[in-house]
Write an enzyme that holds these catalytic residues in place. Structure first.
Site, PDB file in Angstrom:
ATOM      1  N   ALA A  21       0.805  -1.227   0.000  1.00 27.39           N
ATOM      2  CA  ALA A  21       0.000   0.000   0.000  1.00 27.39           C
ATOM      3  C   ALA A  21       0.835   1.273   0.000  1.00 27.39           C
ATOM      4  O   ALA A  21       0.379   2.338  -0.433  1.00 27.39           O
ATOM      5  CB  ALA A  21      -0.934  -0.025   1.207  1.00 27.39           C
ATOM      6  N   PHE A  32      -2.313   0.954   5.415  1.00 30.05           N
ATOM      7  CA  PHE A  32      -3.071   0.286   6.489  1.00 30.05           C
ATOM      8  C   PHE A  32      -2.441   0.477   7.867  1.00 30.05           C
ATOM      9  O   PHE A  32      -3.159   0.665   8.863  1.00 30.05           O
ATOM     10  CB  PHE A  32      -3.177  -1.225   6.171  1.00 30.05           C
ATOM     11  CG  PHE A  32      -3.961  -1.494   4.923  1.00 30.05           C
ATOM     12  CD1 PHE A  32      -3.317  -1.644   3.694  1.00 30.05           C
ATOM     13  CD2 PHE A  32      -5.349  -1.565   4.964  1.00 30.05           C
ATOM     14  CE1 PHE A  32      -4.048  -1.874   2.537  1.00 30.05           C
ATOM     15  CE2 PHE A  32      -6.087  -1.801   3.812  1.00 30.05           C
ATOM     16  CZ  PHE A  32      -5.440  -1.947   2.593  1.00 30.05           C
ATOM     17  N   GLN A  97       0.236  -6.524  -3.493  1.00 30.74           N
ATOM     18  CA  GLN A  97      -0.808  -6.788  -2.489  1.00 30.74           C
ATOM     19  C   GLN A  97      -1.943  -5.780  -2.679  1.00 30.74           C
ATOM     20  O   GLN A  97      -2.969  -5.872  -2.016  1.00 30.74           O
ATOM     21  CB  GLN A  97      -0.237  -6.654  -1.075  1.00 30.74           C
ATOM     22  CG  GLN A  97       0.905  -7.618  -0.770  1.00 30.74           C
ATOM     23  CD  GLN A  97       1.580  -7.274   0.526  1.00 30.74           C
ATOM     24  OE1 GLN A  97       1.291  -7.875   1.576  1.00 30.74           O
ATOM     25  NE2 GLN A  97       2.467  -6.306   0.510  1.00 30.74           N
ATOM     26  N   VAL A  99      -4.977  -3.468  -4.260  1.00 34.10           N
ATOM     27  CA  VAL A  99      -6.241  -3.801  -4.936  1.00 34.10           C
ATOM     28  C   VAL A  99      -6.737  -2.609  -5.762  1.00 34.10           C
ATOM     29  O   VAL A  99      -7.851  -2.617  -6.267  1.00 34.10           O
ATOM     30  CB  VAL A  99      -7.316  -4.213  -3.896  1.00 34.10           C
ATOM     31  CG1 VAL A  99      -6.896  -5.494  -3.174  1.00 34.10           C
ATOM     32  CG2 VAL A  99      -7.584  -3.098  -2.887  1.00 34.10           C
ATOM     33  N   HIS A 114      -4.132  -9.996  -3.518  1.00 37.87           N
ATOM     34  CA  HIS A 114      -5.268  -9.761  -2.608  1.00 37.87           C
ATOM     35  C   HIS A 114      -6.529  -9.353  -3.353  1.00 37.87           C
ATOM     36  O   HIS A 114      -7.402  -8.699  -2.785  1.00 37.87           O
ATOM     37  CB  HIS A 114      -4.879  -8.728  -1.551  1.00 37.87           C
ATOM     38  CG  HIS A 114      -3.844  -9.245  -0.605  1.00 37.87           C
ATOM     39  ND1 HIS A 114      -3.093  -8.428   0.195  1.00 37.87           N
ATOM     40  CD2 HIS A 114      -3.425 -10.513  -0.338  1.00 37.87           C
ATOM     41  CE1 HIS A 114      -2.250  -9.172   0.924  1.00 37.87           C
ATOM     42  NE2 HIS A 114      -2.433 -10.439   0.600  1.00 37.87           N
ATOM     43  N   CYS A 122     -21.793 -10.609  -6.858  1.00 36.11           N
ATOM     44  CA  CYS A 122     -22.987 -10.974  -6.091  1.00 36.11           C
ATOM     45  C   CYS A 122     -22.744 -12.251  -5.301  1.00 36.11           C
ATOM     46  O   CYS A 122     -22.275 -13.250  -5.846  1.00 36.11           O
ATOM     47  CB  CYS A 122     -24.165 -11.184  -7.040  1.00 36.11           C
ATOM     48  SG  CYS A 122     -25.657 -11.742  -6.184  1.00 36.11           S
ATOM     49  N   CYS A 125     -25.700 -14.862  -6.977  1.00 37.00           N
ATOM     50  CA  CYS A 125     -25.633 -15.425  -8.344  1.00 37.00           C
ATOM     51  C   CYS A 125     -24.250 -15.322  -8.957  1.00 37.00           C
ATOM     52  O   CYS A 125     -24.001 -15.833 -10.042  1.00 37.00           O
ATOM     53  CB  CYS A 125     -26.644 -14.694  -9.241  1.00 37.00           C
ATOM     54  SG  CYS A 125     -26.184 -12.984  -9.616  1.00 37.00           S
ATOM     55  N   CYS A 161     -30.139 -10.160  -9.401  1.00 39.50           N
ATOM     56  CA  CYS A 161     -30.964 -11.076  -8.576  1.00 39.50           C
ATOM     57  C   CYS A 161     -31.332 -10.505  -7.207  1.00 39.50           C
ATOM     58  O   CYS A 161     -32.050 -11.149  -6.442  1.00 39.50           O
ATOM     59  CB  CYS A 161     -30.217 -12.410  -8.393  1.00 39.50           C
ATOM     60  SG  CYS A 161     -28.919 -12.325  -7.141  1.00 39.50           S
ATOM     61  N   ASN A 224      11.068   1.432   1.742  1.00 38.94           N
ATOM     62  CA  ASN A 224       9.938   1.527   2.658  1.00 38.94           C
ATOM     63  C   ASN A 224      10.164   2.639   3.676  1.00 38.94           C
ATOM     64  O   ASN A 224      11.268   2.774   4.215  1.00 38.94           O
ATOM     65  CB  ASN A 224       9.698   0.184   3.374  1.00 38.94           C
ATOM     66  CG  ASN A 224       8.251   0.064   3.810  1.00 38.94           C
ATOM     67  OD1 ASN A 224       7.340   0.181   3.004  1.00 38.94           O
ATOM     68  ND2 ASN A 224       8.055  -0.116   5.118  1.00 38.94           N
TER      69      ASN A 224
END
Ligand code: APR
Length: 255
Positions: A21, A32, A97, A99, A114, A122, A125, A161, A224
């Protein structure tokens, strides 16, 4: 040290990059575990299926808040540098990692360990949708949350649905996508040069990737802002912001 790590990266036979992240904070997306991180404001337990069942208001607001910012964010110079290095053949595999999809939007490819917050699906369905489907149509939902008036609306149900929607991220307690994990482990074991960028390395099994590379004799670089448990194993350690370091390395390798 920049010249030295660039020379090693340029001559590496199988360079692999592993991001977290901290890669995207310079694009305005919170990480995080640093002081401003998401888990400093909310419990990690929110990222679970139990939370979706037990406290859907908190669960859906958390992901709506992240999705809204994800689609506003743009790749930064660090994403661009990695995409350029990959295009020139200096990244054999990029494992993330994250998203947020920013590596892909910068023009690179990424093994997403991840999952992704770019889509939702859903629970009943299985239909998949762009994650903006989960955003409330009406403005003012963030103020409503702060005023204690927020309730998940129809946007959290499947247009097909009526079942509940969930983000396509790996929640705590869930397994990583099998193919992604196998590819990440394979690439990490094949690496002779492994770069960790913007990760606390706090979460397994993703944090085994640098360990696999070290076991195979790879040389490790860590970029880092805070310490990680592998700093002592790093041949190069940059306690600095990812975008600037990656842009400087790119400059030295491909101009
Ligand atoms: N440059 C370099 N490092 C940075 C920057 C930056 N601009 N911004 C933040 N960092 C560092 C932080 O100091 C921190 O050590 O990046 C690291 C991010 O660590 P985490 O917040 O723990 O994120 P990450 O390692 O990706 O977390 C792994 O945990 O909650 C789960 O699924 C979630 O994928 C995530 C996983």
């Amino acid at each position: 040290m920049l010249d030295d790590v660039a020379a090693a990266w340029r001559t590496a036979r199988h360079p692999v990059v592993f991001t977290g992240a901290g890669m995207s904070t310079e694009s305005g997306l919170p990480d995080f575990r640093s002081a401003q991180g998401l888990w400093k404001q909310r419990p990690e337990s929110l990222a679970t299926m139990a939370a979706l069942r037990r406290e859907p208001d908190e669960f859906y607001f958390f992901y709506q808040w992240r999705i809204a910012r994800l689609w506003e964010a743009a790749p930064n110079a660090g994403h661009a540098a990695l995409a350029a290095l990959a295009a020139a053949g200096f990244v054999k595999r990029l494992i993330t990692q994250n998203v947020d999809g920013l590596h892909q939007r910068a023009g690179g490819e990424a093994v997403e360990l991840h999952g992704t917050l770019r889509t939702v699906s859903c629970l009943r369905c299985g239909a998949g949708y762009d994650s903006r489907t989960l955003l409330p149509a009406e403005p003012g939902w963030e103020e409503a949350y702060r005023a204690g008036r927020y309730r998940p609306g129809r946007e959290c149900t499947c247009p097909h649905c009526g079942g509940g929607l969930r983000p396509d991220v790996v929640l705590f307690g869930e397994s990583l996508p099998g193919a992604a994990w196998e590819e990440a482990a394979r690439a990490s074991r094949a690496a002779d040069f492994f770069v960790v960028v913007g990760s606390s390395l706090a979460v397994g099994p993703a944090n085994l990737c640098p360990a696999f590379a070290l076991e195979s004799g790879a040389r490790l670089a860590v970029i880092n802002a805070e310490d990680t448990h592998l700093d002592g194993r790093a041949a190069w350690l940059f306690r600095d912001k990812a975008a600037g370091v990656l842009a400087a390395i790119r400059e030295r390798i491909i101009g």
